[in-house]
Scaffold this motif. Structure first.
Motif, PDB file in Angstrom:
ATOM      1  N   ILE A 248      -2.238   7.182  -4.335  1.00 37.76           N
ATOM      2  CA  ILE A 248      -1.638   7.748  -3.125  1.00 37.76           C
ATOM      3  C   ILE A 248      -1.687   9.271  -3.173  1.00 37.76           C
ATOM      4  O   ILE A 248      -2.038   9.939  -2.193  1.00 37.76           O
ATOM      5  CB  ILE A 248      -0.186   7.256  -2.967  1.00 37.76           C
ATOM      6  CG1 ILE A 248      -0.154   5.768  -2.572  1.00 37.76           C
ATOM      7  CG2 ILE A 248       0.568   8.108  -1.956  1.00 37.76           C
ATOM      8  CD1 ILE A 248      -0.537   5.465  -1.148  1.00 37.76           C
ATOM      9  N   ARG A 252      -3.515  11.756  -0.520  1.00 37.78           N
ATOM     10  CA  ARG A 252      -2.830  12.846   0.183  1.00 37.78           C
ATOM     11  C   ARG A 252      -3.566  14.168  -0.008  1.00 37.78           C
ATOM     12  O   ARG A 252      -3.678  14.981   0.917  1.00 37.78           O
ATOM     13  CB  ARG A 252      -1.407  12.979  -0.342  1.00 37.78           C
ATOM     14  CG  ARG A 252      -0.438  11.914   0.150  1.00 37.78           C
ATOM     15  CD  ARG A 252       0.935  12.204  -0.381  1.00 37.78           C
ATOM     16  NE  ARG A 252       1.922  11.249   0.094  1.00 37.78           N
ATOM     17  CZ  ARG A 252       2.835  10.682  -0.678  1.00 37.78           C
ATOM     18  NH1 ARG A 252       2.874  10.961  -1.969  1.00 37.78           N
ATOM     19  NH2 ARG A 252       3.710   9.846  -0.171  1.00 37.78           N
ATOM     20  N   LEU A 294      -0.523   5.652   4.310  1.00 36.65           N
ATOM     21  CA  LEU A 294       0.584   6.551   4.033  1.00 36.65           C
ATOM     22  C   LEU A 294       1.822   6.189   4.851  1.00 36.65           C
ATOM     23  O   LEU A 294       2.958   6.373   4.394  1.00 36.65           O
ATOM     24  CB  LEU A 294       0.168   7.997   4.290  1.00 36.65           C
ATOM     25  CG  LEU A 294      -0.898   8.547   3.336  1.00 36.65           C
ATOM     26  CD1 LEU A 294      -1.231   9.997   3.678  1.00 36.65           C
ATOM     27  CD2 LEU A 294      -0.466   8.435   1.880  1.00 36.65           C
ATOM     28  N   GLY A 306       4.718   8.769   5.167  1.00 33.44           N
ATOM     29  CA  GLY A 306       3.526   9.504   4.818  1.00 33.44           C
ATOM     30  C   GLY A 306       3.764  10.778   4.024  1.00 33.44           C
ATOM     31  O   GLY A 306       2.837  11.527   3.797  1.00 33.44           O
TER      32      GLY A 306
END
Length: 307
Positions: A248, A252, A294, A306
């Motif tokens: 993740i 991002r 997200l 998110g």
């Protein structure tokens, strides 16, 4: 509409109905052969010269890849065009490997995983292929197309292709205790590696796993894996596994200043048409998938969607 703005089901289903007649879905259907195939073949176009593979890359225009794109575009599986396509493929399409009918599957796990996903989505009984995939699982929980050549460990790419197929099969049929257990084993194979690391060294198994690509075809990357785990979590109504956190964070970090995500590379080879503007440019599919991943992750984390 469905995944990002929570539109009522009647609205997004009405929009989905346009896939057959507008945009990329209609364009792909316009290239379909009269006998239901694309490019006259199951995996390789008819009359394909092998030199093209080495000079230009693997071709992506044959039936199996076109059918997967139609599923990804969201063609209504209950539409007359979809049902006719499935029937024609079953009657006329044969795998290059052994000339067996398309819906009987092939020998490679990657191909069979996608065939299960496509078949289950479009209403085909793919349970015999599922059983074959369950028999083909590796001792470490995943799958590897090189099993037939003696490999005894799994690969990221083979595993994600099979997992997507088993999840689609489970959504449609409920699955079986054996198929659900196998899917959990495949998930654990990826989770132990935080979706991109070698178990032995902790180093990235392949730098390209951190690069985004759409369409994925058979290739693996963290966005494809994260979107699978999102879909599985939504299906099971379960919280995300925290071992996804590192992937993740990588996702991002790839967000552009304008809020989009770009394709990092494109699979070379023959295509019917492109669905984005190429490497380095914003990709609508990568952006959609990243945003919904997200959003899903944020709903189960502190700090808002998110973030």
């Amino acid at each position: 509409m469905r995944d990002l703005v929570d539109a009522p089901e009647a609205e997004w289903r009405a929009e989905r109905g346009k896939v057959e007649t507008e945009g990329w879905g209609a364009l792909l259907l316009s290239h379909q052969d009269a006998d239901g195939q694309w490019a006259g073949g199951a995996f390789i176009p008819a009359n394909f010269d092998p030199r093209e593979w080495s000079e230009r890359g693997q071709p992506w225009t044959a039936t199996c890849f076109s059918l997967t794109q139609l599923r990804e575009f969201g063609l209504d599986p209950s539409s007359e065009r979809a049902m006719r396509t499935v029937a024609l493929i079953g009657a006329n399409c044969r795998w290059d490997e052994g000339r067996q009918p398309f819906w009987q599957g092939e020998v490679e796990e990657c191909i069979n995983g996608r065939t299960v996903a496509d078949g289950a989505y479009f209403g085909v009984d793919v349970s015999p292929i599922v059983e074959r995939l369950l028999d083909d699982a590796q001792p470490d929980g995943g799958w590897n197309c090189e099993r037939i050549n003696g490999s005894t460990c799994s690969s990221f790419a083979s595993t994600i292709n099979v997992l997507e197929g088993l999840l689609e099969y489970e959504k449609v049929t409920g699955g079986t205790p054996r198929s659900r257990k196998a899917r959990e084993g495949g998930e654990e194979y990826l989770l132990k590696r935080h979706l991109f690391r070698r178990l032995a060294t902790g180093h990235p198994a392949d730098d390209r796993f951190l690069c985004l690509c759409h369409p994925s075809r058979w290739h693996y990357d963290i966005l494809r894996a994260l979107d699978y785990f999102r879909a599985a979590s939504v299906w099971r109504r379960s919280a995300p596994d925290r071992r996804l956190q590192e992937a993740i964070d990588q996702l991002r970090a790839k967000r552009r200043d304008d809020g989009t995500w770009a394709s990092d590379w494109r699979s070379p080879g023959r295509v019917w048409f492109d669905v984005d503007d190429g490497p380095g440019e914003p990709s609508p599919f990568a952006t959609l998938k990243a945003m919904r991943v997200l959003r899903w992750w944020g709903r189960h984390s502190t700090g808002g969607e998110g973030r």
